[in-house]
Scaffold this motif. Structure first.
Motif, PDB file in Angstrom:
ATOM      1  N   GLN A  66       0.618  -1.275  -0.044  1.00  0.00           N
ATOM      2  CA  GLN A  66       0.442  -0.265  -0.044  1.00  0.00           C
ATOM      3  C   GLN A  66       1.086   1.919   0.399  1.00  0.00           C
ATOM      4  OE1 GLN A  66      -2.707   0.373   3.142  1.00  0.00           O
ATOM      5  NE2 GLN A  66      -4.051   1.229   2.232  1.00  0.00           N
ATOM      6  N   GLY A  67       0.284   2.222  -0.743  1.00  0.00           N
ATOM      7  CA  GLY A  67       1.077   3.503  -0.617  1.00  0.00           C
ATOM      8  C   GLY A  67       2.459   3.419  -1.369  1.00  0.00           C
ATOM      9  N   ARG A  68       3.607   3.832  -1.322  1.00  0.00           N
ATOM     10  CA  ARG A  68       5.187   4.239  -1.430  1.00  0.00           C
ATOM     11  C   ARG A  68       6.643   3.609  -1.070  1.00  0.00           C
ATOM     12  NH1 ARG A  68       6.798   9.783  -1.428  1.00  0.00           N
ATOM     13  NH2 ARG A  68       5.712  10.493   0.477  1.00  0.00           N
ATOM     14  N   LEU A  69       7.360   3.708  -1.776  1.00  0.00           N
ATOM     15  CA  LEU A  69       8.386   3.801  -0.043  1.00  0.00           C
ATOM     16  C   LEU A  69       8.894   4.818  -0.882  1.00  0.00           C
ATOM     17  CD1 LEU A  69      10.792   1.713  -2.205  1.00  0.00           C
ATOM     18  CD2 LEU A  69       9.639   0.963  -0.421  1.00  0.00           C
ATOM     19  N   PRO A  70       9.832   5.769   1.000  1.00  0.00           N
ATOM     20  CA  PRO A  70      10.120   6.880   1.338  1.00  0.00           C
ATOM     21  C   PRO A  70      11.003   7.876   0.502  1.00  0.00           C
ATOM     22  CG  PRO A  70      10.342   5.452   2.960  1.00  0.00           C
ATOM     23  CD  PRO A  70      10.085   4.161   1.787  1.00  0.00           C
ATOM     24  N   ALA A  71      10.901   8.488   0.342  1.00  0.00           N
ATOM     25  CA  ALA A  71      11.749   9.651  -0.490  1.00  0.00           C
ATOM     26  C   ALA A  71      11.937  11.038  -0.149  1.00  0.00           C
ATOM     27  CB  ALA A  71      10.485   9.570  -2.141  1.00  0.00           C
ATOM     28  N   ALA A  72      11.641  11.057   0.869  1.00  0.00           N
ATOM     29  CA  ALA A  72      12.518  12.103   1.636  1.00  0.00           C
ATOM     30  C   ALA A  72      12.551  11.488   3.083  1.00  0.00           C
ATOM     31  CB  ALA A  72      12.080  13.541   1.420  1.00  0.00           C
ATOM     32  N   THR A  73      13.232  12.887   3.791  1.00  0.00           N
ATOM     33  CA  THR A  73      13.802  12.551   4.892  1.00  0.00           C
ATOM     34  C   THR A  73      11.859  12.717   5.974  1.00  0.00           C
ATOM     35  OG1 THR A  73      14.004  14.794   4.987  1.00  0.00           O
ATOM     36  CG2 THR A  73      15.965  13.392   5.761  1.00  0.00           C
ATOM     37  N   GLY A  74      11.855  12.094   7.106  1.00  0.00           N
ATOM     38  CA  GLY A  74      10.703  11.551   7.680  1.00  0.00           C
ATOM     39  C   GLY A  74      10.277  10.942   7.746  1.00  0.00           C
TER      40      GLY A  74
END
Lengths: 228, 792
Positions: B108-116
């Protein structure tokens, strides 16, 4: 001349084994009446159909065609449950061998049909049959402890105690020596004479036939002679 | 196929027994090796192409940099693996570095792309009630947003079935408190690299270990395989039991078949077959049956195991269920060996048939001598020796006791089986006595007695299953009640609340419906030393008023030099040392038997240096519902920073784990019970063949078809009744002895017999025995009086 209705009656009784090319007609449209109070012998060479006739008349097997009666009950076409009931209440059996249930003693074997019918035995009649057949001392013995002749006498007692319409005996002396054979035949004869019991016996033994009132001869599935 | 034991159809039930035993063993072995292999793959996935692995609990980024500067190192891959307890109620969560490569699938959703930004796995979503878009629900992570739910691949972590937070390097490092747990180092010459890296100062300060990738992988896999081996061995024990039962069934089958084919065997001997030839002929039929059935069993076992990934995908990886050579050959071989061995004695009996028997008329099966002198003696010896051993085991206890107990139990049970032909028919007759009035009942009772050895073998096979199940049920019930008692004794009160406990909170709780009393008291953690042994305790400072409120009469009026505690080793009035805050305080012991709390006069706790805290002791009313009460108290304390612990929760957890293990064990034993029921049907079926003429006679005399069925059913019920009742009694005995041996030395064992479950076992066994008789009964009832009486 007997006045009572016939104990056993057959009309065009037929038994066919197999079908088509390999079919065997063991019994071919046999019709007859066996009178009550008589000792009848059914004789014939092996393959004549005498055992088949006995099995059909006794309701042990189903006929292919024809009808048969025991007393005034028609046997043919009865379902297993009712047939069992008829056998229990109206027919007695004495076979050539393996007549008795090995785990029960003589007394229990004799009373077995009554227990199966849920009927209480007539103690006086039981005592009389047992003493007539000379089995009083053997009542607690198991079949493995009895001689061949004694076993047959127990089987006859079992048949008699029920007071059936007819007793069917299939080669009852076949496995016995001459002394024991004479014994058993005498017992059957006495049953007919003393108690008016109807007995139908299949046998190939000519001397056995001499004890009978009537001899029906079969050959190739048909009656070929009927003598008194 | 020429057979001396007539049609192959007769051997179907033997085949069935083999199939079950082989399938079970094969499935077990495949499972064991597959799990090892999949774990090995997982570890290898993590290591990747690294040649050295550095591990530690707190590897600083500085150390990682230093590793990078070592000559020969081509790349470093630091990984976070930080486990911590978070949330209310608390649960365990692990923070790991999101792998750059490897099969992380986005659900579901996506992988992290930015900090936090972080992703979580399904377990965390469930346990923490989190979804995409939420923030992490604990202090350190409160700034991080969940952007997706993923299924981590093998490269992410060593255990994928726990709640996980995956994040890129920087975020993960922050969440873990700034430390790494592993560094995967790539470079040539692993051994030289290990030496150089070990020399770095950071390694010793961080208390890290360095090993070549090969060594590290091998160690991890070895540790895991050790664990799985234990499981595999335990499962294989059940396999052994299943094979043993199968052996009994097969031996019985072949004995019956040989007895029924006496004339044919004798004929062959007349025609010139030697004894050796007859022996080989019977054994070869046994071998063929086992060989074919074994192959089918392998297929069934493999098939069943392949279903596991479909049923529990999170635990089993789909690619892993492939068998290796051992998993295929060993079970098949076992099946063949067991069958041939089981058929050996009957095969020998077959050679003893004299050629003369061909000329004699049909003989009914000879019941003969039920039991010989040798067997009787052995039976009595083993039974008595085993019984004595069981008593000894219970008294001795601990590991030695358990070992003695197992051997003694096997001996005792062997004695029971050896003496079978003597007591089993007698027991069946006794069981059938109430039914003797009815002709079917009498015949059933008599029939069970006429072949004692056969009845003993049939009921004996079933007895193994029922005894084991009964033993497991009893043992589990006793263990459960004993351990529950221990839990009760460990919790001085049903509910203990610690943290920021104030008297206002106490008043709030006291007002909750279902609370009988709530008391806040000062406690200190310390140790009590006596007789050279020291025990950890939580010393509660109780005034008399508080003791009375809680209903603890034995803790009232405590003098400043007294300590009230429960102990089985310390004498009343003896001097013990209570050490709190580093100072040992001598106190007089007031022994309260079976007490779980340690109470002192509050003055004792005001010793300088003692670290005290406040707890709230809550006693529920007798009729309070534990679950709702906890909920109500939680509501009353909403907003307060306290933690509620309850004995009920621990008890529930224990009960649940027990139930889970019990279900698995019973399922495994079920295989053996199934095999023995096949044996029951088998014996009845073969005896129907023998008794055709007798059945035909009974039919001719007036026993109708349904009565014949009831006769067969009655025989099955008698055998099943003997096996289940005797099994339950034996199982209770073994279970008690076993539990006494295992736990008796540590705690007082509470004997709680699970009557309801045991009655259910008896009922189930009877029902299944009846079902086993249905097919043979149908065949018996269809016997036509005429055909069976025809002269052969």
């Amino acid at each position: 001349m007997p006045i009572a209705p016939p104990a056993v009656r057959a009309e065009s009784l037929t038994k066919v084994y197999g079908s088509g090319e390999t079919s065997v007609t063991a019994l071919d449209a046999v019709s007859t009446q066996l009178e009550s109070g008589e000792f009848t012998a059914i004789m014939g060479p092996s393959g004549s159909g005498k055992s088949t006739l006995l099995h059909l008349l006794a309701g042990l097997d189903q006929a292919s065609y024809g009808r048969s009666w025991v007393g005034d009950v028609e046997i043919t076409g009865l379902d297993d449950k009712r047939l069992t009931k008829v056998r229990r209440d109206h027919i007695g059996f004495v076979f050539q061998s393996f007549n008795l249930v090995p785990t029960l003693n003589a007394r229990e074997n004799i009373l077995l049909p009554q227990r199966l019918a849920g009927r209480r035995p007539d103690q006086e009649w039981f005592d009389e049959v047992v003493s007539t057949l000379g089995l009083t001392e053997r009542l607690t013995h198991r079949p493995s402890e009895l001689s061949g002749g004694q076993q047959q006498r127990v089987a006859v007692a079992r048949a008699l105690v029920m007071r059936p319409t007819v007793i069917f005996a299939d080669e009852p002396t076949g496995a016995l020596d001459s002394a024991a054979s004479a014994d058993v035949l005498g017992v059957l004869r006495r049953a007919v004479d003393m108690y008016g019991q109807t007995v139908v016996m299949v046998t190939h033994d000519a001397s056995a036939a001499r004890a009978c009132d009537r001899v029906v001869r079969l050959a190739d599935g048909r009656i070929v002679a009927d003598e008194r | 196929m020429r057979t001396v034991l007539r049609e192959p159809r007769r051997l179907v039930s033997s085949a069935l027994a083999i199939i079950l035993g082989v399938a079970f063993t094969c499935a077990t072995l495949i499972l064991g090796s597959s799990l090892s292999r999949s774990y090995t793959d997982q570890v290898a996935g993590r290591v990747g192409d690294a040649s050295v692995v550095v591990t530690g609990s707190a590897l600083s980024p500085a150390t990682v940099k230093a590793i990078g500067t070592v000559p020969g190192v081509t790349a470093t891959r630091p990984l976070v693996e930080y486990g911590t307890m978070v949330g209310t109620p608390e649960f365990y969560v692990q923070i790991v570095t999101l792998p750059a490569s490897g099969k992380t699938t986005v659900v579901q959703g996506r992988l992290p792309a930015a900090t936090g930004e972080v992703v979580i796995n399904d377990d965390l979503a469930q346990v923490g009630h989190l979804s995409v878009g939420d923030k992490l629900p604990w202090k350190e992570g409160s700034g991080d947003t969940i952007v997706g739910i993923v299924k981590p691949g093998s490269a992410a972590t060593s255990s994928t079935a726990i709640p996980l937070v995956l994040a890129p390097d920087a975020t993960a490092l922050r969440l873990s408190g700034g430390n790494y747990a592993l560094v995967m180092v790539s470079g040539n010459n692993p051994d030289a690299l290990v030496a150089s890296i070990k020399a770095l100062p950071g390694i010793s300060t961080d208390k890290a270990s360095v090993a070549t990738a090969a060594d590290w992988t091998a160690k991890k896999v070895a540790a895991y395989t050790n664990n799985t081996s234990v499981t595999t061995y335990v499962l294989l024990i059940f396999g052994v039991i299943a094979f043993f039962v199968a052996a009994l069934v097969i031996s019985n089958t072949f004995s019956i078949l040989v007895a029924q084919n006496t004339r044919r065997l004798a004929l062959l001997r007349c025609l010139g077959a030697s004894r050796a030839q007859t022996f080989r002929q019977v054994l070869s039929e046994a071998f063929l049956t086992a060989a074919v059935a074994g192959l089918i069993g392998l297929g069934v076992g493999w098939g069943l195991v392949s279903l596991l990934p479909l049923l529990a995908p999170s635990v089993f990886g789909a690619e892993a269920m492939t068998p290796d050579a051992v998993a295929l050959i060993a079970p098949w071989l076992a099946g063949v060996v067991v069958t041939v061995a089981a058929a050996a004695l009957p095969a020998r009996a077959a050679t003893r048939v004299p050629p003369l028997a061909a000329l004699r008329p049909d003989l009914a099966p000879a019941s003969g001598r039920a039991i010989g002198a040798f067997r009787t003696t052995m039976g009595i010896l083993t039974f008595v020796a085993g019984g004595a051993g069981l008593v000894a085991a219970a008294v001795i206890g601990k590991e030695t006791g358990v070992l003695i107990g197992v051997v003694a139990g096997v001996l005792n049970f062997a004695g029971v089986l050896l003496l079978g032909p003597w007591w089993i028919p007698a027991a069946a007759a006794a069981l059938g006595r109430p039914f003797r009035g009815h002709i079917v009942g009498q015949l059933a009772g008599e029939n069970t007695r006429r072949t004692p050895r056969r009845a003993a073998a049939t009921a004996g096979a079933l007895l193994i299953g029922t005894t084991l199940v009964s033993m497991v049920l009893t043992g589990a019930a006793i263990a459960n009640t004993t351990i529950q008692d221990t839990v009760d004794r460990r919790h001085p009160v049903e509910i203990l609340i610690y943290g920021d406990v104030t008297s206002q909170l106490t008043q709030r709780v006291a007002a909750v419906k279902g609370v009988a009393a709530a008391v806040d008291a000062t406690v200190a953690d310390g140790t009590v030393e006596a007789n050279g042994k020291s025990t950890q305790v939580m010393a509660i400072g109780l005034t008399t008023a508080q003791a009375t409120t809680l209903g603890w009469a034995s803790a009232e009026n405590l003098a400043p030099d007294e300590i009230a505690m429960g102990s089985s080793t310390i004498a009343n009035g003896a001097t013990v040392n209570l050490t709190i805050g580093g100072r040992a305080i001598p106190l007089r012991a007031r022994i309260v038997p079976q007490a779980a709390m340690t109470a002192v006069n509050p003055a004792v706790l005001s010793t300088p240096g003692a670290e005290t805290s406040k707890v709230m002791l809550v006693k529920p009313t007798a009729d309070a519902n534990p679950a709702t009460l906890l909920g109500d108290i939680g509501t009353a304390l909403d907003g307060a920073s306290v933690t509620i612990t309850s004995a009920h929760a621990e008890r529930e957890m224990i009960a649940q784990s027990f139930a889970a293990v019990l279900a698995v064990v019973l399922g495994l034993l079920g295989v053996s019970v199934l095999i023995s029921l096949v044996g029951v049907g088998n014996t009845l079926g073969l005896s129907v063949l023998e008794r055709r003429r007798e059945t035909a006679l009974l039919r001719a005399l007036g026993l109708d078809a349904s009565a014949v069925k009831r006769l067969l059913g009655g025989e099955a019920l008698l055998l099943g009744g003997v096996a289940s009742v005797a099994g339950v009694l034996l199982g209770i005995g073994y279970g008690i002895a076993g539990m006494e041996a295992m736990l008796g030395k540590e705690t007082a064992v509470t004997i709680g017999i699970p009557y309801a479950q045991l009655l259910l076992l008896i009922g189930l066994t009877l029902g299944l025995a009846w079902i086993a008789s249905v097919l043979p009964a149908g065949r018996a009832a269809s016997v036509s009086p005429a055909t069976a009486l025809a002269q052969e």
